[in-house]
Enzyme design. Structure first.
Site, PDB file in Angstrom:
ATOM      1  N   LYS A 199       0.842  -1.202   0.000  1.00  0.00           N
ATOM      2  CA  LYS A 199       0.000   0.000   0.000  1.00  0.00           C
ATOM      3  C   LYS A 199       0.875   1.250   0.000  1.00  0.00           C
ATOM      4  O   LYS A 199       0.613   2.210  -0.729  1.00  0.00           O
ATOM      5  CB  LYS A 199      -0.946  -0.021   1.218  1.00  0.00           C
ATOM      6  CG  LYS A 199      -2.053  -1.052   1.045  1.00  0.00           C
ATOM      7  CD  LYS A 199      -2.846  -1.323   2.301  1.00  0.00           C
ATOM      8  CE  LYS A 199      -3.804  -2.502   2.048  1.00  0.00           C
ATOM      9  NZ  LYS A 199      -4.575  -2.897   3.214  1.00  0.00           N
ATOM     10  N   GLN A 253      -4.713  -1.591   9.321  1.00  0.00           N
ATOM     11  CA  GLN A 253      -4.587  -2.914   8.699  1.00  0.00           C
ATOM     12  C   GLN A 253      -5.241  -3.980   9.585  1.00  0.00           C
ATOM     13  O   GLN A 253      -4.922  -4.096  10.767  1.00  0.00           O
ATOM     14  CB  GLN A 253      -3.104  -3.236   8.464  1.00  0.00           C
ATOM     15  CG  GLN A 253      -2.861  -4.538   7.744  1.00  0.00           C
ATOM     16  CD  GLN A 253      -3.419  -4.538   6.310  1.00  0.00           C
ATOM     17  OE1 GLN A 253      -3.269  -3.565   5.575  1.00  0.00           O
ATOM     18  NE2 GLN A 253      -4.064  -5.619   5.924  1.00  0.00           N
ATOM     19  N   ASP A 300     -11.025   2.672   3.479  1.00  0.00           N
ATOM     20  CA  ASP A 300     -11.323   1.242   3.325  1.00  0.00           C
ATOM     21  C   ASP A 300     -12.812   1.013   3.051  1.00  0.00           C
ATOM     22  O   ASP A 300     -13.204  -0.072   2.619  1.00  0.00           O
ATOM     23  CB  ASP A 300     -10.940   0.479   4.609  1.00  0.00           C
ATOM     24  CG  ASP A 300      -9.619  -0.267   4.463  1.00  0.00           C
ATOM     25  OD1 ASP A 300      -9.241  -0.572   3.308  1.00  0.00           O
ATOM     26  OD2 ASP A 300      -8.975  -0.541   5.493  1.00  0.00           O
TER      27      ASP A 300
END
Ligand code: NDP
Length: 278
Positions: free
Chosen positions: A52, A96, A119
């Site tokens: 990422k 995460q 997200d």
């Protein structure tokens, strides 16, 4: 033989488009900065986080890393999220997952401001998707819609079957297909006659988490098959939820594993990061 939907190529195209847009936004004084939080040092998570950050660097999005020790308390993590929510320089926040067992994932997801929820997991983001309002969309299903779009596969009026109803893949996938005017059926572990239901599909999206479960008996001739699953086999190779070799000869288009849906997830995260400042 089926067309192979090349997720690598589509994600590269998307990243290049975003790179250009980010340069334009920078010239207008708008800058995207993603805060990436990782608690503990799960090796798979470290790989995802690293990828990422690499994608951010490629596109020109700033990234700030917060690598917290495994024993970080929920309160400490929430305090960091509060700080990042209030920091105007930070335009996106990503924690995460999975987080260590002593931290409640839902509490973390709910604490990230919906304005920075790149997200797309916050209940407000999911609610916005549900009622057709603007908001961040979960990256994997959003990436699948981009794959279909870039492959000129029209959803309108099609029979779409989604196998799996998780909050991050199956449910948002079904909502996106519905938004694109597909006729959508969602299957799960209690679905009766799964083969029969899947065989109705013009577009079959499989996110079941079971290696090679979907064989040719589940697939109608000429269907489009999207395989979300990703598993490492004993021989070290990756495979999906679909038995590619048996299914590919039957369908009109299919995503391979690796190189199908996977690369789109990070590309869509970048898309969401840019969306945060558009
Ligand atoms: P979950 O385990 O959260 O969900 C699996 C879903 O499949 C559940 O809804 C479950 O039903 C359903 N299911 C399980 N067994 C059966 C069965 N025998 N028949 C019908 N339905 C069944 O998985 P995720 O949605 O998180 O992920 C799915 C797959 O996609 C995994 O392989 C994961 O690794 C992969 N993945 C890949 C990503 C990528 O970027 N490529 C991103 C995210 C996930 P029920 O609800 O009834 O339990």
């Amino acid at each position: 033989m089926a067309d192979i939907i090349d997720g690598k190529a589509v994600s590269q195209r998307l990243k290049d488009e975003l790179k250009e847009e980010v340069a334009g936004l920078k010239a207008q004084g708008k800058e995207a900065v993603l805060a990436v939080i990782q608690v503990g040092n799960d090796p798979a998570s470290s790989v995802y986080v690293g990828n990422k950050k690499k994608a951010c660097a490629y596109i020109g999005i700033g990234s700030e890393s917060y690598e917290l020790p495994e024993e970080t308390t929920q309160e400490e993590l929430l305090a960091l999220i509060d700080r990042l929510n209030e920091d105007d320089k930070i335009t996106g926040i990503l924690c995460q997952l999975p987080v260590p067992g002593h931290i409640d994932e839902d509490t973390i997801i709910r604490r990230i401001s919906p304005l920075k929820d790149v997200d797309g997991f916050h209940p407000m983001s999911v609610g916005a998707l549900c009622i057709g309002e603007k908001g961040f969309v979960s990256c994997t299903p959003a990436g699948i819609m981009k794959l279909l779009e870039y492959s000129d596969i029209d959803v309108e009026g099609k029979e779409c079957v989604v196998v799996g109803r998780s909050n991050i893949v199956g449910k948002p996938m079904a909502l996106l297909l519905l938004r694109a005017n597909g006729t959508v059926t969602v299957c799960h572990s209690r679905t009766k006659n799964l083969q029969e239901v899947c065989r109705r599909a013009d577009i079959l999206v499989v996110a079941v988490g079971k290696p090679k479960m979907i064989t040719e008996e589940y697939v109608k001739d000429g269907a489009v098959v999207i395989d979300v699953g990703i598993h490492r086999m004993d021989n070290g190779k990756l495979c999906g939820d679909v038995d590619y070799d048996r299914v590919a000869p039957k369908c009109s288009a299919i995503t391979p594993v690796p190189g199908g849906v996977g690369p789109m997830t990070i590309a869509m995260l970048m898309y969401n990061c840019v969306n945060a400042i558009r």
